[in-house]
Design an enzyme around this catalytic site. Sequence first.
Site, PDB file in Angstrom:
ATOM      1  N   ALA A 170    -108.279 108.022  11.914  1.00 30.56           N
ATOM      2  CA  ALA A 170    -109.375 107.324  12.592  1.00 30.56           C
ATOM      3  C   ALA A 170    -109.876 108.106  13.793  1.00 30.56           C
ATOM      4  O   ALA A 170    -111.088 108.244  14.005  1.00 30.56           O
ATOM      5  CB  ALA A 170    -108.921 105.922  13.010  1.00 30.56           C
ATOM      6  N   ARG A 185    -100.915 116.656   1.943  1.00 30.21           N
ATOM      7  CA  ARG A 185    -101.334 115.511   1.127  1.00 30.21           C
ATOM      8  C   ARG A 185    -102.845 115.297   1.164  1.00 30.21           C
ATOM      9  O   ARG A 185    -103.460 114.892   0.188  1.00 30.21           O
ATOM     10  CB  ARG A 185    -100.614 114.253   1.623  1.00 30.21           C
ATOM     11  CG  ARG A 185    -100.884 113.006   0.816  1.00 30.21           C
ATOM     12  CD  ARG A 185    -100.114 111.812   1.357  1.00 30.21           C
ATOM     13  NE  ARG A 185    -100.540 111.437   2.702  1.00 30.21           N
ATOM     14  CZ  ARG A 185     -99.854 111.683   3.813  1.00 30.21           C
ATOM     15  NH1 ARG A 185     -98.700 112.324   3.753  1.00 30.21           N
ATOM     16  NH2 ARG A 185    -100.305 111.306   4.988  1.00 30.21           N
ATOM     17  N   SER A 186    -103.468 115.594   2.305  1.00 26.82           N
ATOM     18  CA  SER A 186    -104.912 115.377   2.465  1.00 26.82           C
ATOM     19  C   SER A 186    -105.734 116.626   2.202  1.00 26.82           C
ATOM     20  O   SER A 186    -106.968 116.555   2.135  1.00 26.82           O
ATOM     21  CB  SER A 186    -105.202 114.878   3.886  1.00 26.82           C
ATOM     22  OG  SER A 186    -104.564 113.640   4.132  1.00 26.82           O
ATOM     23  N   ARG A 246     -97.678 114.750  27.639  1.00 23.12           N
ATOM     24  CA  ARG A 246     -98.271 114.057  28.791  1.00 23.12           C
ATOM     25  C   ARG A 246     -97.409 114.105  30.049  1.00 23.12           C
ATOM     26  O   ARG A 246     -97.937 114.148  31.166  1.00 23.12           O
ATOM     27  CB  ARG A 246     -98.561 112.601  28.424  1.00 23.12           C
ATOM     28  CG  ARG A 246     -99.674 112.429  27.421  1.00 23.12           C
ATOM     29  CD  ARG A 246     -99.805 110.977  27.008  1.00 23.12           C
ATOM     30  NE  ARG A 246    -100.784 110.801  25.941  1.00 23.12           N
ATOM     31  CZ  ARG A 246    -100.833 109.749  25.140  1.00 23.12           C
ATOM     32  NH1 ARG A 246     -99.942 108.766  25.277  1.00 23.12           N
ATOM     33  NH2 ARG A 246    -101.747 109.663  24.201  1.00 23.12           N
ATOM     34  N   CYS A 273    -104.707 105.577  25.302  1.00 21.58           N
ATOM     35  CA  CYS A 273    -106.019 104.934  25.339  1.00 21.58           C
ATOM     36  C   CYS A 273    -106.115 103.816  26.380  1.00 21.58           C
ATOM     37  O   CYS A 273    -107.144 103.660  27.038  1.00 21.58           O
ATOM     38  CB  CYS A 273    -106.392 104.398  23.963  1.00 21.58           C
ATOM     39  SG  CYS A 273    -105.078 103.481  23.141  1.00 21.58           S
ATOM     40  N   GLY A 292    -105.625 100.887  17.406  1.00 23.10           N
ATOM     41  CA  GLY A 292    -104.728 101.735  18.176  1.00 23.10           C
ATOM     42  C   GLY A 292    -103.451 102.064  17.424  1.00 23.10           C
ATOM     43  O   GLY A 292    -102.783 103.054  17.721  1.00 23.10           O
ATOM     44  N   LYS A 313     -95.928 104.014  29.555  1.00 23.46           N
ATOM     45  CA  LYS A 313     -96.970 105.038  29.651  1.00 23.46           C
ATOM     46  C   LYS A 313     -97.963 104.706  30.755  1.00 23.46           C
ATOM     47  O   LYS A 313     -98.448 105.598  31.462  1.00 23.46           O
ATOM     48  CB  LYS A 313     -97.713 105.170  28.319  1.00 23.46           C
ATOM     49  CG  LYS A 313     -96.912 105.811  27.200  1.00 23.46           C
ATOM     50  CD  LYS A 313     -97.657 105.717  25.876  1.00 23.46           C
ATOM     51  CE  LYS A 313     -96.807 106.173  24.704  1.00 23.46           C
ATOM     52  NZ  LYS A 313     -97.506 105.991  23.413  1.00 23.46           N
ATOM     53  N   HIS A 366    -109.995  97.904  23.302  1.00 19.95           N
ATOM     54  CA  HIS A 366    -108.905  97.366  24.106  1.00 19.95           C
ATOM     55  C   HIS A 366    -109.483  96.639  25.321  1.00 19.95           C
ATOM     56  O   HIS A 366    -110.480  97.087  25.921  1.00 19.95           O
ATOM     57  CB  HIS A 366    -108.001  98.487  24.614  1.00 19.95           C
ATOM     58  CG  HIS A 366    -107.134  99.107  23.558  1.00 19.95           C
ATOM     59  ND1 HIS A 366    -107.115  98.683  22.248  1.00 19.95           N
ATOM     60  CD2 HIS A 366    -106.233 100.134  23.651  1.00 19.95           C
ATOM     61  CE1 HIS A 366    -106.241  99.416  21.563  1.00 19.95           C
ATOM     62  NE2 HIS A 366    -105.697 100.304  22.390  1.00 19.95           N
TER      63      HIS A 366
END
Length: 339
Positions: free
Chosen positions: A15, A41-42, A101, A131, A162, A215, A244
């Site tokens: 996505a 696979r893709s 991060r 996000c 998400g 996070k 969100h």
Amino acid sequence: MSKQYVVAVVGATGAVGEAMLSVLHERKFPMKEVIALASERSAGSEVKFGNQGIVVRDLATFDPKGVDIALFSAGGSVSREYAPKFAAAGAVVIDNSSAFRDDVDVPLVVSEVNPQALKNRPRGIIANPNCSTMQLMVALAPIHRAVGIERINIATYQSVSGTGVKAMEELGKQTASLLNFQGAEATVYPVQIAFNVIPHGGDFLDNGYTTEEWKLVTETRKILGDDRILVNATVVRVPVFYGHSEAVHLETREKITLERARELLAAQPGLELVDERAPGGYPTPVTHASGNDPVFVGRLREDVSHPRGLDMWVVSDNIRKGAALNAVQVAELVIAEQP
């Protein structure tokens, strides 16, 4: 003629990967070539880039030499294995996973908040925040710069996108099943998500918080450059496809008036204030966030329970600004540095 870049999107069939390709096209990023990468696979399938289809290549066998910018959104384990290889081959890596991060030598960047952090990236890797942190920082940065933030108490209401495509499919299937007076099978989430709310995101830690909540603690401090900020978070998953929402309570170090807060938020790049004290005079995931770029703020008010308290409601599309758009904006900042 301005310079053109070779851009690779890793995780192109997901996505966020699809959204990255869409945003690159919409913003007319100066590209000589765009490369779509995913798992074996893709490989061989097609993804859209504008009106054309791009054949997906196998990440495992791809040679990253010649790639200028690599946008990663394929999960932490993939990023930990392949991002350093792309960086070593000369690419600037912008990673959407949690893999880097917390690393001190990897900048964690929200384009409208701390672009100066991009100057120090010795490993050639830049991290995208979570996000939920992303939209929060756009809303809170101007307040923190003006008066300092002492404490943040936040409850997030996070959409199923998400979690990924399978979670969206589960919400759709459960909803259809329940509306037909049948049962709802839960496989992605531990309990039914349709017509329900789940106070759980990520894995549980020893202190009772979850990784999704933690996070918000660590990333907020790193992005705003202030380890003194106290953050208390509760993450809730809600039966919404995109967008969100966050109920945010701030305690500032200095008193800020509602009028001054409005001025600061109205002037913040990437933010739209939607704050009328009337039915519908506030942003929601469906009416404002879904499919749009800005972070929306409403329900702004002084907290009657605290002398330096401020309350707000923050909404954003978690796939666009929460991931894809910021990655592309960071890439734009990177190429702007070059002569």
